[in-house]
Design a protein around this motif. Structure first.
Motif, short mmCIF file in Angstrom:
data_model
loop_
_atom_site.label_atom_id
_atom_site.label_comp_id
_atom_site.label_asym_id
_atom_site.label_seq_id
_atom_site.Cartn_x
_atom_site.Cartn_y
_atom_site.Cartn_z
N LYS A 4 0.80 -1.21 0.00
CA LYS A 4 0.00 0.00 0.00
C LYS A 4 0.84 1.28 0.00
CE LYS A 4 -4.35 -1.22 0.21
NZ LYS A 4 -5.35 -0.70 -0.66
N MET A 5 2.14 1.16 -0.17
CA MET A 5 3.01 2.35 -0.18
C MET A 5 2.74 3.16 -1.44
SD MET A 5 4.98 2.44 2.49
CE MET A 5 6.43 3.36 2.09
N GLU A 6 2.48 4.43 -1.26
CA GLU A 6 2.27 5.33 -2.38
C GLU A 6 3.39 6.36 -2.39
OE1 GLU A 6 -1.67 6.90 -2.91
OE2 GLU A 6 -2.53 5.19 -1.85
N PHE A 7 4.35 6.16 -3.26
CA PHE A 7 5.51 7.04 -3.28
C PHE A 7 5.19 8.42 -3.83
CE2 PHE A 7 7.42 2.80 -3.06
CZ PHE A 7 8.23 2.98 -1.96
N THR A 8 4.04 8.55 -4.48
CA THR A 8 3.65 9.88 -4.96
C THR A 8 3.39 10.83 -3.79
OG1 THR A 8 1.32 9.22 -5.06
CG2 THR A 8 2.62 9.00 -7.08
N ARG A 9 3.07 10.28 -2.63
CA ARG A 9 2.83 11.11 -1.46
C ARG A 9 4.12 11.76 -0.97
NH1 ARG A 9 -2.31 9.18 1.77
NH2 ARG A 9 -3.43 8.29 0.03
N ARG A 12 4.42 14.80 -3.03
CA ARG A 12 3.48 15.82 -2.56
C ARG A 12 4.00 16.50 -1.30
NH1 ARG A 12 -2.44 12.97 -2.77
NH2 ARG A 12 -2.59 12.75 -5.03
N ASP A 76 -10.65 13.79 2.06
CA ASP A 76 -10.12 14.34 0.81
C ASP A 76 -10.78 15.68 0.48
OD1 ASP A 76 -8.48 12.15 0.53
OD2 ASP A 76 -9.91 11.05 -0.71
#
Length: 153
Positions: A4-9, A12, A76
């Motif tokens: 579930k790691m979201e590197f786009t965060r 950001r 969100d």
């Protein structure tokens, strides 16, 4: 956990930090100690309020198997609301964001104090007024825990 790691965060976060530092340096605001305290309270109390929102989100899952997409309005959606001053949404929305889901207490009113539109020093502590939202959030979480029944599998 790593699935579930979201590197786009991370991008950001870096973008937000760079923009934050740039705006602090070029805003033209006279950064008195009370305004620095207000900014710190805005960040800390905002994080705490979002924790409470996610706690409510988690507590609702005790009572349903359905998706909880409507909670994205508060999590969100708050990010989208925060892109513009709350006053542009009208008085009704401002009241909801002040008294029902107290986002205006840590975003809108303290910001008006920092830029000098509100001059009373008490507005510096407005972010603290979102903390009582934790009482119903914690009570709802405890209620959900008391009703939880495991499937046993």
């Amino acid at each position: 956990l790593a699935a579930k790691m979201e590197f786009t965060r991370i991008g950001r976060l870096l973008q937000a930090l760079l923009l934050f530092c740039y705006v602090l340096a070029t805003s033209g605001i006279d950064w008195q100690p009370i305004k620095v305290l207000t900014l710190t309270l805005m960040i800390l109390c905002g994080a705490v309020l979002f924790f409470f929102l996610f706690l409510i989100y988690a507590a609702i899952s005790f009572f349903t198997l359905q998706g909880l997409e409507f909670m994205n309005i508060f999590t969100d959606g708050a990010r989208e609301f925060g892109r513009y001053p709350f006053s542009i949404y009208g008085k009704q929305v401002l009241r909801i964001l002040t008294y029902v889901i107290p986002m205006a207490w840590f975003q809108y009113y303290p910001f008006l104090f920092i830029i000098g539109w509100l001059e009373q020093p008490l507005w510096a502590f407005a972010p603290l007024l979102c903390l009582p939202f934790g009482i119903p959030a914690l009570l709802f979480w405890r209620f959900g825990l008391s009703k939880y029944v495991s499937t046993g599998s």
